[in-house]
Design an enzyme around this catalytic site. Structure first.
Site, PDB file in Angstrom:
ATOM      1  N   THR A 110       0.929  -1.174   0.145  1.00  0.00           N
ATOM      2  CA  THR A 110      -0.123   0.123  -0.224  1.00  0.00           C
ATOM      3  C   THR A 110       0.821   1.243  -0.062  1.00  0.00           C
ATOM      4  OG1 THR A 110      -0.088  -0.028   2.408  1.00  0.00           O
ATOM      5  CG2 THR A 110      -2.079  -1.179   1.216  1.00  0.00           C
ATOM      6  N   THR A 112       1.272   4.310   1.503  1.00  0.00           N
ATOM      7  CA  THR A 112       2.061   4.869   2.647  1.00  0.00           C
ATOM      8  C   THR A 112       3.274   4.107   3.141  1.00  0.00           C
ATOM      9  OG1 THR A 112       0.115   6.386   3.130  1.00  0.00           O
ATOM     10  CG2 THR A 112       1.967   5.902   4.894  1.00  0.00           C
ATOM     11  N   CYS A 113       2.590   2.643   3.276  1.00  0.00           N
ATOM     12  CA  CYS A 113       3.730   1.688   3.807  1.00  0.00           C
ATOM     13  C   CYS A 113       4.798   1.379   3.050  1.00  0.00           C
ATOM     14  CB  CYS A 113       2.623   0.184   4.017  1.00  0.00           C
ATOM     15  SG  CYS A 113       1.129   0.586   4.935  1.00  0.00           S
ATOM     16  N   SER A 114       4.641   1.277   1.956  1.00  0.00           N
ATOM     17  CA  SER A 114       5.687   1.074   1.047  1.00  0.00           C
ATOM     18  C   SER A 114       6.672   2.383   0.559  1.00  0.00           C
ATOM     19  CB  SER A 114       5.247   0.746  -0.471  1.00  0.00           C
ATOM     20  OG  SER A 114       4.346  -0.610  -0.447  1.00  0.00           O
TER      21      SER A 114
END
Length: 226
Positions: A110, A112-114
């Site tokens: 996703t 923001t996570c990546s």
């Protein structure tokens, strides 16, 4: 010869009377009941000390089952090692006698996570370890195969350990579920975003985000606490 005298009686003619006959024994008149009501006003006195105005607020409290000072529940996570062998790892083995940074993301791959959360800990891994951190681990409610692919996609080596909590065992145990079932992307129930500093299994720092926000759980935020 004696004369016979005949007596003639004339009966009075009976006429039907239209008058209502009177009873032989007059009945007593029915008693008439009368009621009277008087309305007495009811006075209710409320103590001013107990009357509080109704207050409404739109500020939600960010909370979880786990909190600072608690010992982490012993759940089991999984991952693929460098030889592509599937391994399991308990929270107890991960944290026993160590200083560990655990951070969670709502989903692998996703945005923001990546792009921010995981890369930030990879970038700051040396600095974190120089301040006494033994292990940095990322937890996500994805299966171990997805976590392996995500690690390869971001070209991560041993800076951060990527752990799968595919069955929500650990996430539920610490009360950090994030229900995204209403989103059309199909994420279902995931983990809220957070970062915590754990010393020998005990939570020393807990930076918990509201849902999937990214405001207080970065590597920089953890560095400030060391």
């Amino acid at each position: 010869m004696a004369a016979t005298t005949a007596a003639i009686f004339t009966l009075p003619k009976l006429h039907k009377s239209s008058a209502t006959p009177k009873p032989l024994f007059p009945l007593s008149p029915k008693p008439t009941l009368s009621f009277s009501f008087s309305l007495v006003p009811l006075k209710v006195q409320l103590s001013q000390r107990n009357v509080q105005p109704l207050k409404c607020t739109t500020t939600s409290r960010i909370s979880a089952t786990i909190s600072v000072g608690d010992k982490l529940p012993n759940s089991t996570l999984s991952y693929f090692d460098s030889s592509d062998e599937l391994k399991t790892l308990s929270i107890s083995d991960l944290t026993k006698g160590k200083k560990v940074v655990l951070f969670a993301v709502p989903g692998a791959f996703t945005p923001t996570c990546s792009q921010k959360h995981l890369p930030g800990f990879v970038e700051k891994s040396k600095e974190l370890k120089s301040k006494g951190v033994d292990t940095i681990a990322c937890i996500s409610v994805n299966d171990a195969f997805v976590m392996k692919s995500w690690k390869e996609n971001l070209k991560i080596n041993d800076e951060v350990l990527l752990l799968s909590d595919g069955n929500l065992e650990f996430t539920k145990a610490i009360g950090c579920e994030l229900d995204l079932s209403d989103k059309p992307i199909g994420l279902g129930v995931r983990s809220r975003r957070y970062a915590m500093l754990v010393d020998d299994g005990v939570v020393k720092v807990l930076n918990l985000e509201e849902g999937g926000a990214f405001n207080v759980s970065s590597a920089e935020d953890i560095l400030k606490t060391l």
